[in-house]
Design a protein around this motif. Structure first.
Motif, PDB file in Angstrom:
ATOM      1  N   SER A   1     -36.203 -26.159  37.855  1.00 44.53           N
ATOM      2  CA  SER A   1     -37.046 -25.193  38.536  1.00 44.53           C
ATOM      3  C   SER A   1     -38.708 -25.363  38.913  1.00 44.53           C
ATOM      4  O   SER A   1     -39.023 -24.882  39.925  1.00 44.53           O
ATOM      5  CB  SER A   1     -37.082 -23.921  37.537  1.00 44.53           C
ATOM      6  OG  SER A   1     -37.818 -24.101  36.560  1.00 44.53           O
TER       7      SER A   1
ATOM      8  N   GLU B   1     -38.252 -27.570  42.186  1.00 47.96           N
ATOM      9  CA  GLU B   1     -37.839 -26.994  43.365  1.00 47.96           C
ATOM     10  C   GLU B   1     -39.055 -26.113  43.667  1.00 47.96           C
ATOM     11  O   GLU B   1     -39.504 -25.746  45.002  1.00 47.96           O
ATOM     12  CB  GLU B   1     -36.558 -26.130  43.291  1.00 47.96           C
ATOM     13  CG  GLU B   1     -35.322 -26.874  42.943  1.00 47.96           C
ATOM     14  CD  GLU B   1     -34.056 -26.127  42.982  1.00 47.96           C
ATOM     15  OE1 GLU B   1     -34.117 -24.979  43.075  1.00 47.96           O
ATOM     16  OE2 GLU B   1     -33.107 -26.791  42.852  1.00 47.96           O
ATOM     17  N   ARG B   2     -39.713 -25.243  42.763  1.00 53.66           N
ATOM     18  CA  ARG B   2     -40.915 -24.529  43.124  1.00 53.66           C
ATOM     19  C   ARG B   2     -41.922 -25.395  43.925  1.00 53.66           C
ATOM     20  O   ARG B   2     -42.576 -24.690  44.587  1.00 53.66           O
ATOM     21  CB  ARG B   2     -41.409 -23.954  41.795  1.00 53.66           C
ATOM     22  CG  ARG B   2     -42.707 -22.787  42.133  1.00 53.66           C
ATOM     23  CD  ARG B   2     -42.976 -22.207  40.590  1.00 53.66           C
ATOM     24  NE  ARG B   2     -43.324 -23.226  39.826  1.00 53.66           N
ATOM     25  CZ  ARG B   2     -42.789 -23.360  38.701  1.00 53.66           C
ATOM     26  NH1 ARG B   2     -41.592 -23.033  38.350  1.00 53.66           N
ATOM     27  NH2 ARG B   2     -43.314 -24.204  37.901  1.00 53.66           N
TER      28      ARG B   2
ATOM     29  N   LEU C   1     -39.602 -27.653  47.183  1.00 54.78           N
ATOM     30  CA  LEU C   1     -38.737 -26.977  48.055  1.00 54.78           C
ATOM     31  C   LEU C   1     -39.343 -26.290  49.279  1.00 54.78           C
ATOM     32  O   LEU C   1     -38.829 -26.520  50.316  1.00 54.78           O
ATOM     33  CB  LEU C   1     -37.666 -25.811  47.527  1.00 54.78           C
ATOM     34  CG  LEU C   1     -36.345 -25.594  48.159  1.00 54.78           C
ATOM     35  CD1 LEU C   1     -35.737 -26.564  48.563  1.00 54.78           C
ATOM     36  CD2 LEU C   1     -35.836 -24.445  47.288  1.00 54.78           C
ATOM     37  N   PRO C   2     -40.509 -25.642  48.882  1.00 63.06           N
ATOM     38  CA  PRO C   2     -41.048 -25.030  50.409  1.00 63.06           C
ATOM     39  C   PRO C   2     -41.494 -26.118  51.261  1.00 63.06           C
ATOM     40  O   PRO C   2     -41.311 -25.763  52.630  1.00 63.06           O
ATOM     41  CB  PRO C   2     -42.231 -24.159  49.742  1.00 63.06           C
ATOM     42  CG  PRO C   2     -41.820 -23.991  48.261  1.00 63.06           C
ATOM     43  CD  PRO C   2     -41.050 -25.222  47.822  1.00 63.06           C
ATOM     44  N   TRP C   3     -42.147 -27.129  50.666  1.00 70.40           N
ATOM     45  CA  TRP C   3     -42.736 -27.964  51.759  1.00 70.40           C
ATOM     46  C   TRP C   3     -41.347 -28.760  52.527  1.00 70.40           C
ATOM     47  O   TRP C   3     -41.569 -28.892  53.801  1.00 70.40           O
ATOM     48  CB  TRP C   3     -43.544 -29.048  51.011  1.00 70.40           C
ATOM     49  CG  TRP C   3     -44.196 -30.381  51.946  1.00 70.40           C
ATOM     50  CD1 TRP C   3     -45.485 -30.177  52.423  1.00 70.40           C
ATOM     51  CD2 TRP C   3     -43.532 -31.377  52.573  1.00 70.40           C
ATOM     52  NE1 TRP C   3     -45.593 -31.061  53.484  1.00 70.40           N
ATOM     53  CE2 TRP C   3     -44.621 -31.925  53.408  1.00 70.40           C
ATOM     54  CE3 TRP C   3     -42.285 -32.001  52.397  1.00 70.40           C
ATOM     55  CZ2 TRP C   3     -44.186 -33.285  54.022  1.00 70.40           C
ATOM     56  CZ3 TRP C   3     -42.044 -33.171  53.052  1.00 70.40           C
ATOM     57  CH2 TRP C   3     -43.244 -33.763  53.889  1.00 70.40           C
TER      58      TRP C   3
ATOM     59  N   SER D   1     -38.427 -27.548  53.054  1.00 74.34           N
ATOM     60  CA  SER D   1     -37.934 -26.720  54.009  1.00 74.34           C
ATOM     61  C   SER D   1     -38.479 -26.549  55.237  1.00 74.34           C
ATOM     62  O   SER D   1     -37.907 -26.315  56.457  1.00 74.34           O
ATOM     63  CB  SER D   1     -37.893 -25.316  53.312  1.00 74.34           C
ATOM     64  OG  SER D   1     -37.069 -25.272  52.259  1.00 74.34           O
ATOM     65  N   GLN D   2     -39.982 -26.706  55.252  1.00 75.41           N
ATOM     66  CA  GLN D   2     -40.797 -26.386  56.480  1.00 75.41           C
ATOM     67  C   GLN D   2     -41.033 -27.652  57.209  1.00 75.41           C
ATOM     68  O   GLN D   2     -41.123 -27.751  58.401  1.00 75.41           O
ATOM     69  CB  GLN D   2     -41.914 -25.965  56.247  1.00 75.41           C
ATOM     70  CG  GLN D   2     -41.974 -24.380  55.509  1.00 75.41           C
ATOM     71  CD  GLN D   2     -43.289 -23.966  55.404  1.00 75.41           C
ATOM     72  OE1 GLN D   2     -44.427 -24.536  55.557  1.00 75.41           O
ATOM     73  NE2 GLN D   2     -43.490 -22.815  54.491  1.00 75.41           N
ATOM     74  N   HIS D   3     -40.930 -28.903  56.482  1.00 73.47           N
ATOM     75  CA  HIS D   3     -41.640 -30.351  57.274  1.00 73.47           C
ATOM     76  C   HIS D   3     -40.366 -31.068  57.179  1.00 73.47           C
ATOM     77  O   HIS D   3     -40.878 -32.271  58.067  1.00 73.47           O
ATOM     78  CB  HIS D   3     -42.842 -30.563  56.418  1.00 73.47           C
ATOM     79  CG  HIS D   3     -44.029 -29.487  56.446  1.00 73.47           C
ATOM     80  ND1 HIS D   3     -44.728 -29.071  57.480  1.00 73.47           N
ATOM     81  CD2 HIS D   3     -44.513 -28.766  55.498  1.00 73.47           C
ATOM     82  CE1 HIS D   3     -45.516 -28.083  57.370  1.00 73.47           C
ATOM     83  NE2 HIS D   3     -45.591 -28.093  55.990  1.00 73.47           N
TER      84      HIS D   3
ATOM     85  N   ARG E   1     -30.881 -29.231  49.564  1.00 74.82           N
ATOM     86  CA  ARG E   1     -30.987 -27.488  49.421  1.00 74.82           C
ATOM     87  C   ARG E   1     -31.750 -26.971  50.411  1.00 74.82           C
ATOM     88  O   ARG E   1     -31.602 -25.915  50.897  1.00 74.82           O
ATOM     89  CB  ARG E   1     -31.620 -27.020  47.872  1.00 74.82           C
ATOM     90  CG  ARG E   1     -30.515 -27.273  46.830  1.00 74.82           C
ATOM     91  CD  ARG E   1     -30.958 -26.919  45.587  1.00 74.82           C
ATOM     92  NE  ARG E   1     -31.684 -27.989  44.876  1.00 74.82           N
ATOM     93  CZ  ARG E   1     -31.314 -28.928  44.200  1.00 74.82           C
ATOM     94  NH1 ARG E   1     -30.034 -29.288  44.065  1.00 74.82           N
ATOM     95  NH2 ARG E   1     -32.139 -30.199  43.576  1.00 74.82           N
ATOM     96  N   ALA E   2     -33.024 -27.811  50.784  1.00 76.87           N
ATOM     97  CA  ALA E   2     -33.957 -27.185  51.685  1.00 76.87           C
ATOM     98  C   ALA E   2     -33.174 -27.007  53.096  1.00 76.87           C
ATOM     99  O   ALA E   2     -33.556 -26.260  53.776  1.00 76.87           O
ATOM    100  CB  ALA E   2     -35.188 -28.227  51.793  1.00 76.87           C
TER     101      ALA E   2
END
Length: 224
Positions: A27, A30-31, A34-36, A38-40, A101-102
């Protein structure tokens, strides 16, 4: 209370602790990542999750070839090269799941490739490191790896290509195995690496048992 029930309760406690640790690690990873991703992260097939796993398998094959002709144990440069290759492969291992996952590209094929790439990288190095020191360890560990891969293939080809649910002992085992192999690259740390390798064997046996039980339950469900 019988000794068996005490042992079962102790094993259950250890499993809960491992689950909590591994869930926390996953976790947190991913925290943070994952956001980076997903975007880049580039949407290119050469940088897909499966591609990263294949690159890791290629590194493993390169390591096997490298081990076949060098006397790395007494050569600092060779140890450094192997350490770097394993470290780079570990980064790819860290990224491939996040990328899957991203980009929402997780698949049973990727899961199978991941399991093979992990073991293809670690097992040959472990054999070279520990065979002169503890052949029983090598035989038991290698057998556990083979059984795990056989179960993985049976699951993939016989159960509508579904993945047997992962269990915390499997992830825990591979984490300890990586540490053991890395420590084993340095002769003065071999006793510690050997002790960790036996922990890998015990944890791996539990992982194989739990994976086999999951496979049996899935087969039973599909047959019903």
């Amino acid at each position: 209370m019988t000794k068996l029930s005490l042992l079962e309760r102790f094993a259950s406690l250890i499993e809960r602790i491992i689950i909590k640790i591994m869930d926390g690690v996953v976790s947190s990873k991913e925290r943070l990542l994952l956001p980076w991703f997903s975007q880049h992260w580039p949407r290119h097939w050469l940088l897909s999750a499966n591609a990263l796993t294949i690159y890791r398998a290629c590194i493993a094959l390169g390591v096997i070839a490298y081990l076949s002709w060098i006397d790395w144990r007494y050569d600092q440069l060779n140890r450094a090269i192997l350490f770097s290759l394993i470290g780079f492969a570990a980064l790819l291992d860290l990224f491939d799941g996040i990328v899957a996952r991203a980009l929402d590209t997780s698949s049973s094929v990727g899961s199978v490739l991941d399991k093979f790439a992990d073991r293809l990288l670690l097992l040959p190095i472990a054999v070279v490191e520990f065979w002169p020191r503890d052949r029983v360890l090598v035989w038991i560990g290698s057998s556990s790896v083979v059984i795990t891969l056989v179960i993985t293939l049976i699951n993939y080809w016989r159960i509508n290509r579904r993945e047997v649910p992962t269990n915390p002992f499997a992830k825990w085992t591979m984490t300890i195995a990586s540490c053991s192999v890395l420590l084993g690259l340095f002769p003065n740390l071999l006793p510690l690496a050997n002790a960790l390798a036996w922990l890998v064997v015990v944890s791996g046996a539990i992982a194989v048992y739990k994976t086999a039980r999951s496979l049996r339950m899935i087969i039973g469900t599909n047959s019903a």
